[in-house]
Design a protein around this motif. Structure first.
Motif, mmCIF file in Angstrom:
data_model
loop_
_atom_site.group_PDB
_atom_site.id
_atom_site.type_symbol
_atom_site.label_atom_id
_atom_site.label_comp_id
_atom_site.label_asym_id
_atom_site.label_seq_id
_atom_site.Cartn_x
_atom_site.Cartn_y
_atom_site.Cartn_z
ATOM 1 N N ALA A 165 0.843 -1.204 0.000
ATOM 2 C CA ALA A 165 0.000 0.000 0.000
ATOM 3 C C ALA A 165 0.874 1.249 0.000
ATOM 4 O O ALA A 165 0.562 2.242 -0.662
ATOM 5 N N GLY A 166 1.976 1.195 0.700
ATOM 6 C CA GLY A 166 2.926 2.301 0.707
ATOM 7 C C GLY A 166 3.588 2.469 -0.651
ATOM 8 O O GLY A 166 3.757 3.591 -1.135
ATOM 9 N N LEU A 167 3.951 1.355 -1.282
ATOM 10 C CA LEU A 167 4.560 1.409 -2.615
ATOM 11 C C LEU A 167 3.602 2.036 -3.616
ATOM 12 O O LEU A 167 4.001 2.805 -4.486
ATOM 13 N N ARG A 168 2.324 1.712 -3.486
ATOM 14 C CA ARG A 168 1.303 2.272 -4.375
ATOM 15 C C ARG A 168 1.263 3.791 -4.247
ATOM 16 O O ARG A 168 1.193 4.503 -5.247
ATOM 17 N N VAL A 169 1.333 4.303 -3.033
ATOM 18 C CA VAL A 169 1.310 5.751 -2.822
ATOM 19 C C VAL A 169 2.559 6.394 -3.436
ATOM 20 O O VAL A 169 2.473 7.480 -4.014
ATOM 21 N N LEU A 170 3.697 5.726 -3.349
ATOM 22 C CA LEU A 170 4.910 6.264 -3.964
ATOM 23 C C LEU A 170 4.718 6.426 -5.474
ATOM 24 O O LEU A 170 5.134 7.433 -6.060
ATOM 25 N N LEU A 171 4.076 5.449 -6.093
ATOM 26 C CA LEU A 171 3.798 5.530 -7.528
ATOM 27 C C LEU A 171 2.834 6.672 -7.846
ATOM 28 O O LEU A 171 3.025 7.404 -8.824
ATOM 29 N N ILE A 172 1.815 6.839 -7.032
ATOM 30 C CA ILE A 172 0.843 7.923 -7.228
ATOM 31 C C ILE A 172 1.542 9.278 -7.145
ATOM 32 O O ILE A 172 1.356 10.145 -8.004
ATOM 33 N N LEU A 173 2.357 9.454 -6.119
ATOM 34 C CA LEU A 173 3.055 10.727 -5.943
ATOM 35 C C LEU A 173 4.079 10.948 -7.055
ATOM 36 O O LEU A 173 4.241 12.066 -7.543
ATOM 37 N N GLY A 174 4.760 9.892 -7.455
ATOM 38 C CA GLY A 174 5.727 10.008 -8.542
ATOM 39 C C GLY A 174 5.080 10.406 -9.850
ATOM 40 O O GLY A 174 5.593 11.256 -10.582
ATOM 41 N N LYS A 175 3.931 9.805 -10.158
ATOM 42 C CA LYS A 175 3.203 10.141 -11.390
ATOM 43 C C LYS A 175 2.735 11.596 -11.359
ATOM 44 O O LYS A 175 2.811 12.301 -12.363
ATOM 45 N N LYS A 176 2.239 12.039 -10.226
ATOM 46 C CA LYS A 176 1.767 13.417 -10.081
ATOM 47 C C LYS A 176 2.919 14.394 -10.268
ATOM 48 O O LYS A 176 2.791 15.376 -11.004
ATOM 49 N N ALA A 177 4.038 14.133 -9.620
ATOM 50 C CA ALA A 177 5.201 15.023 -9.747
ATOM 51 C C ALA A 177 5.669 15.081 -11.200
ATOM 52 O O ALA A 177 5.924 16.159 -11.734
ATOM 53 N N LYS A 178 5.753 13.927 -11.848
ATOM 54 C CA LYS A 178 6.221 13.873 -13.231
ATOM 55 C C LYS A 178 5.254 14.600 -14.173
ATOM 56 O O LYS A 178 5.675 15.316 -15.075
ATOM 57 N N ALA A 179 3.967 14.423 -13.953
ATOM 58 C CA ALA A 179 2.960 15.079 -14.786
ATOM 59 C C ALA A 179 3.062 16.601 -14.686
ATOM 60 O O ALA A 179 2.741 17.310 -15.642
ATOM 61 N N ASP A 180 3.526 17.084 -13.540
ATOM 62 C CA ASP A 180 3.674 18.528 -13.330
ATOM 63 C C ASP A 180 5.073 19.019 -13.701
ATOM 64 O O ASP A 180 5.435 20.147 -13.396
ATOM 65 N N GLY A 181 5.882 18.151 -14.318
ATOM 66 C CA GLY A 181 7.216 18.536 -14.733
ATOM 67 C C GLY A 181 8.261 18.489 -13.636
ATOM 68 O O GLY A 181 9.341 19.047 -13.775
ATOM 69 N N GLY A 182 7.942 17.819 -12.547
ATOM 70 C CA GLY A 182 8.861 17.748 -11.419
ATOM 71 C C GLY A 182 9.371 16.350 -11.177
ATOM 72 O O GLY A 182 9.362 15.512 -12.081
ATOM 73 N N SER A 183 9.780 16.107 -9.941
ATOM 74 C CA SER A 183 10.266 14.777 -9.614
ATOM 75 C C SER A 183 10.069 14.453 -8.137
ATOM 76 O O SER A 183 9.951 15.336 -7.290
#
Length: 106
Positions: A55-73
Protein backbone atom coordinates in the motif's frame (compact mmCIF):
# COMPACT_ATOMS: atom_id res chain seq x y z
CA UNK A 1 3.66 7.12 11.34
CA UNK A 2 4.73 10.71 11.76
CA UNK A 3 5.41 13.01 8.82
CA UNK A 4 7.66 16.03 9.24
CA UNK A 5 7.95 18.60 6.48
CA UNK A 6 11.18 20.52 5.92
CA UNK A 7 12.68 22.56 3.09
CA UNK A 8 16.08 21.42 1.82
CA UNK A 9 17.24 23.86 -0.87
CA UNK A 10 14.78 23.55 -3.77
CA UNK A 11 13.20 20.42 -2.28
CA UNK A 12 10.31 19.94 0.07
CA UNK A 13 11.31 16.96 2.16
CA UNK A 14 8.82 14.77 4.01
CA UNK A 15 10.54 12.71 6.70
CA UNK A 16 8.62 9.53 7.61
CA UNK A 17 8.90 7.47 10.79
CA UNK A 18 7.85 3.97 11.84
CA UNK A 19 5.70 2.16 9.24
CA UNK A 20 4.21 3.03 5.86
CA UNK A 21 1.41 0.52 5.49
CA UNK A 22 -2.31 0.21 4.75
CA UNK A 23 -3.23 2.26 7.82
CA UNK A 24 -0.77 5.10 7.17
CA UNK A 25 -0.49 5.23 3.36
CA UNK A 26 -3.51 7.55 2.97
CA UNK A 27 -1.83 10.02 5.33
CA UNK A 28 1.29 10.15 3.14
CA UNK A 29 -0.79 10.42 -0.03
CA UNK A 30 -2.69 13.39 1.39
CA UNK A 31 0.48 15.12 2.64
CA UNK A 32 2.39 14.44 -0.57
CA UNK A 33 -0.38 15.68 -2.87
CA UNK A 34 -0.70 18.82 -0.74
CA UNK A 35 3.03 19.51 -1.15
CA UNK A 36 2.82 18.88 -4.90
CA UNK A 37 0.16 21.60 -5.19
CA UNK A 38 2.83 24.21 -4.46
CA UNK A 39 6.09 22.61 -5.64
CA UNK A 40 7.15 19.90 -8.04
CA UNK A 41 10.30 18.81 -6.18
CA UNK A 42 9.37 16.33 -3.46
CA UNK A 43 11.84 14.26 -1.47
CA UNK A 44 10.83 11.46 0.90
CA UNK A 45 13.25 10.80 3.75
CA UNK A 46 13.06 7.14 4.78
CA UNK A 47 15.95 7.22 7.28
CA UNK A 48 13.57 6.66 10.23
CA UNK A 49 11.12 4.38 8.41
CA UNK A 50 11.19 0.75 9.55
CA UNK A 51 8.74 -0.87 7.10
CA UNK A 52 6.91 -0.22 3.85
CA UNK A 53 4.04 -2.35 2.52
CA UNK A 54 2.53 -2.71 -0.94
CA UNK A 55 0.00 0.00 0.00
CA UNK A 56 2.93 2.30 0.71
CA UNK A 57 4.56 1.41 -2.62
CA UNK A 58 1.30 2.27 -4.38
CA UNK A 59 1.31 5.75 -2.82
CA UNK A 60 4.91 6.26 -3.96
CA UNK A 61 3.80 5.53 -7.53
CA UNK A 62 0.84 7.92 -7.23
CA UNK A 63 3.05 10.73 -5.94
CA UNK A 64 5.73 10.01 -8.54
CA UNK A 65 3.20 10.14 -11.39
CA UNK A 66 1.77 13.42 -10.08
CA UNK A 67 5.20 15.02 -9.75
CA UNK A 68 6.22 13.87 -13.23
CA UNK A 69 2.96 15.08 -14.79
CA UNK A 70 3.67 18.53 -13.33
CA UNK A 71 7.22 18.54 -14.73
CA UNK A 72 8.86 17.75 -11.42
CA UNK A 73 10.27 14.78 -9.61
CA UNK A 74 9.97 12.60 -6.54
CA UNK A 75 13.18 11.31 -4.98
CA UNK A 76 13.97 9.07 -2.03
CA UNK A 77 16.67 9.58 0.55
CA UNK A 78 17.97 7.71 3.58
CA UNK A 79 16.49 4.30 2.75
CA UNK A 80 18.19 1.58 4.75
CA UNK A 81 17.60 -1.89 6.12
CA UNK A 82 14.29 -3.50 5.30
CA UNK A 83 12.94 -0.40 3.54
CA UNK A 84 15.93 -0.33 1.16
CA UNK A 85 15.50 -4.06 0.51
CA UNK A 86 11.79 -3.65 -0.25
CA UNK A 87 12.42 -0.72 -2.61
CA UNK A 88 15.08 -2.73 -4.46
CA UNK A 89 13.07 -5.97 -4.63
CA UNK A 90 9.94 -4.15 -5.84
CA UNK A 91 11.88 -2.40 -8.59
CA UNK A 92 11.10 1.08 -7.23
CA UNK A 93 14.77 2.05 -7.25
CA UNK A 94 14.68 1.76 -11.06
CA UNK A 95 11.97 4.43 -11.32
CA UNK A 96 13.11 6.92 -8.69
CA UNK A 97 16.41 8.61 -7.90
CA UNK A 98 17.68 7.75 -4.44
CA UNK A 99 20.15 9.59 -2.22
CA UNK A 100 21.97 8.33 0.87
CA UNK A 101 20.58 11.13 3.03
CA UNK A 102 18.56 14.33 2.79
CA UNK A 103 21.81 16.28 3.09
CA UNK A 104 22.83 14.93 -0.35
CA UNK A 105 19.85 16.44 -2.19
CA UNK A 106 21.03 18.64 -5.08
Amino acid sequence: MNITEETKGNWTCLALTERLDTATAPELQKAGLKVLETTNSLALDFSQLAYISSAGLRVLLILGKKAKADGGSLVFCGACGMVKDILEESGMEAFFTSYGSAAELP
